[in-house]
Design an enzyme around this catalytic site. Structure first.
Site, short mmCIF file in Angstrom:
data_model
loop_
_atom_site.label_atom_id
_atom_site.label_comp_id
_atom_site.label_asym_id
_atom_site.label_seq_id
_atom_site.Cartn_x
_atom_site.Cartn_y
_atom_site.Cartn_z
N ASP A 91 0.13 -8.28 10.69
CA ASP A 91 -0.78 -7.26 11.20
C ASP A 91 -1.42 -6.59 9.99
O ASP A 91 -0.97 -5.55 9.51
CB ASP A 91 -0.02 -6.25 12.06
CG ASP A 91 -0.97 -5.33 12.81
OD1 ASP A 91 -2.19 -5.48 12.64
OD2 ASP A 91 -0.49 -4.46 13.55
N ALA A 92 -2.46 -7.23 9.48
CA ALA A 92 -3.08 -6.81 8.22
C ALA A 92 -4.46 -6.21 8.41
O ALA A 92 -4.92 -5.44 7.57
CB ALA A 92 -3.17 -8.01 7.28
N LYS A 93 -5.15 -6.61 9.47
CA LYS A 93 -6.49 -6.11 9.80
C LYS A 93 -7.43 -6.23 8.60
O LYS A 93 -8.20 -5.32 8.29
CB LYS A 93 -6.43 -4.68 10.32
CG LYS A 93 -5.60 -4.54 11.60
CD LYS A 93 -5.60 -3.12 12.12
CE LYS A 93 -4.76 -2.99 13.38
NZ LYS A 93 -3.32 -3.12 13.11
N ARG A 94 -7.40 -7.36 7.95
CA ARG A 94 -8.29 -7.61 6.83
C ARG A 94 -9.69 -7.93 7.34
O ARG A 94 -9.87 -8.34 8.49
CB ARG A 94 -7.77 -8.74 5.96
CG ARG A 94 -6.40 -8.49 5.32
CD ARG A 94 -6.43 -7.28 4.40
NE ARG A 94 -5.27 -7.24 3.52
CZ ARG A 94 -4.21 -6.45 3.69
NH1 ARG A 94 -4.15 -5.64 4.72
NH2 ARG A 94 -3.20 -6.47 2.83
N THR A 118 -4.21 -10.63 11.78
CA THR A 118 -5.22 -9.84 12.47
C THR A 118 -6.38 -9.58 11.53
O THR A 118 -6.20 -9.25 10.36
CB THR A 118 -4.64 -8.52 12.99
OG1 THR A 118 -4.09 -7.77 11.90
CG2 THR A 118 -3.55 -8.76 14.03
#
Length: 269
Positions: A91-94, A118
């Site tokens: 869950d990094a939302k890069r 993510t």
């Protein structure tokens, strides 16, 4: 993990549970602080207790990055320990382009051996495609999130009558098939979930917002599931912090079992 393998795992365990490893050094039981790696020790015991009921685990990178190098060490040890027959989400939302995106992909797929990451689609196709260069790995695109502020941009109307999140889904679905791409769809947005399921009938959804954020499990299953299962339902705080005492692992196991059993009952497996 292939699409068919993920679907089979859901059927095997009669579960769609994703355990969020949002491991906060300030919230773990005090007795763990004497261990050489408190974060890893906490994660290890949580994984052991919840593995019978979970099909996926999702470390939130912020909780590890906040600790600097030792946080990354704890994350790496957690990934080495995590069973290989579960779906492992970063869950990094890069969300960046070119060589930067390629290096993020290398970090999560080669160095840390995650199955999925993510991603924010705000910078478009070239912020997503470097992650698709890894066969068998997945991208999970933010679509309609569970937070209240998600409406600030995601619900904006476009000139053609669509909302922005609809355009994101319809455009991004041309970049990869349902076998490589998932969408983040918040449990607090049941009407949007029903509509997104029409737009993306075969895709998996990663669903945050059950529990602490007030999402309704029955509505999520009703509007979001499909023939393959189609859902990874995340629970973080409600499971991993079910107790802050010596019994934290057993309490987490009981909380995971309760959610898995509720999913099984509502899905009528």
């Amino acid at each position: 993990m292939l699409y068919t393998e993920l679907s089979a795992l859901i059927q095997q365990k009669k579960s769609m549970l994703c355990v969020g490893l949002d491991t906060d050094i300030r919230k773990i039981p005090a007795h763990l602080h004497s261990s050489p790696d408190p974060i890893f020790e906490f994660n290890k015991q949580i994984i052991d207790a919840t593995y019978p009921y979970a099909v996926a685990y999702k470390p939130n990178l912020a909780f590890y990055e906040a600790l600097g190098a030792r946080g990354w060490d704890s994350l790496a040890r957690t990934m080495e320990y995590m069973p290989k027959d579960v779906f492992r989400i970063a869950d990094a939302k890069r969300g960046d382009i070119g060589n930067t995106a390629a290096l993020y992909a290398r970090t999560f797929f080669e160095t840390l051996q995650f199955d999925a990451v993510t991603l924010s689609p705000y910078m478009g196709k070239d912020s997503i495609t470097p992650f698709l260069d890894y066969p068998g790995k997945w991208v999970i695109v933010l679509a309609r999130t569970s937070n209240a502020g998600g409406a600030d941009f995601q619900e904006l109307p476009l000139d053609d009558g669509r909302k922005l999140y609809e355009a994101v889904i319809q455009k991004s679905s041309t970049w990869a098939s349902h076998e490589r791409m998932m969408y983040v769809v918040g449990a607090t947005q049941p009407e949007a979930m029903r509509h997104i399921r029409q737009l993306a009938p075969r895709h998996f959804f990663l669903v945050p917002g059950i529990g602490a954020q007030g999402g309704d499990l029955r509505s999520v299953l009703q509007y979001g599931s499909n023939a393959a299962g189609g859902l990874l339902i995340n629970s973080s705080r409600g499971i991993i912090y079910a107790s802050n005492k010596h019994d934290f692992a057993s309490a987490a196991g009981k909380a995971a079992q309760a959610l898995q059993q509720e999913i099984e009952k509502l899905m009528q497996w």
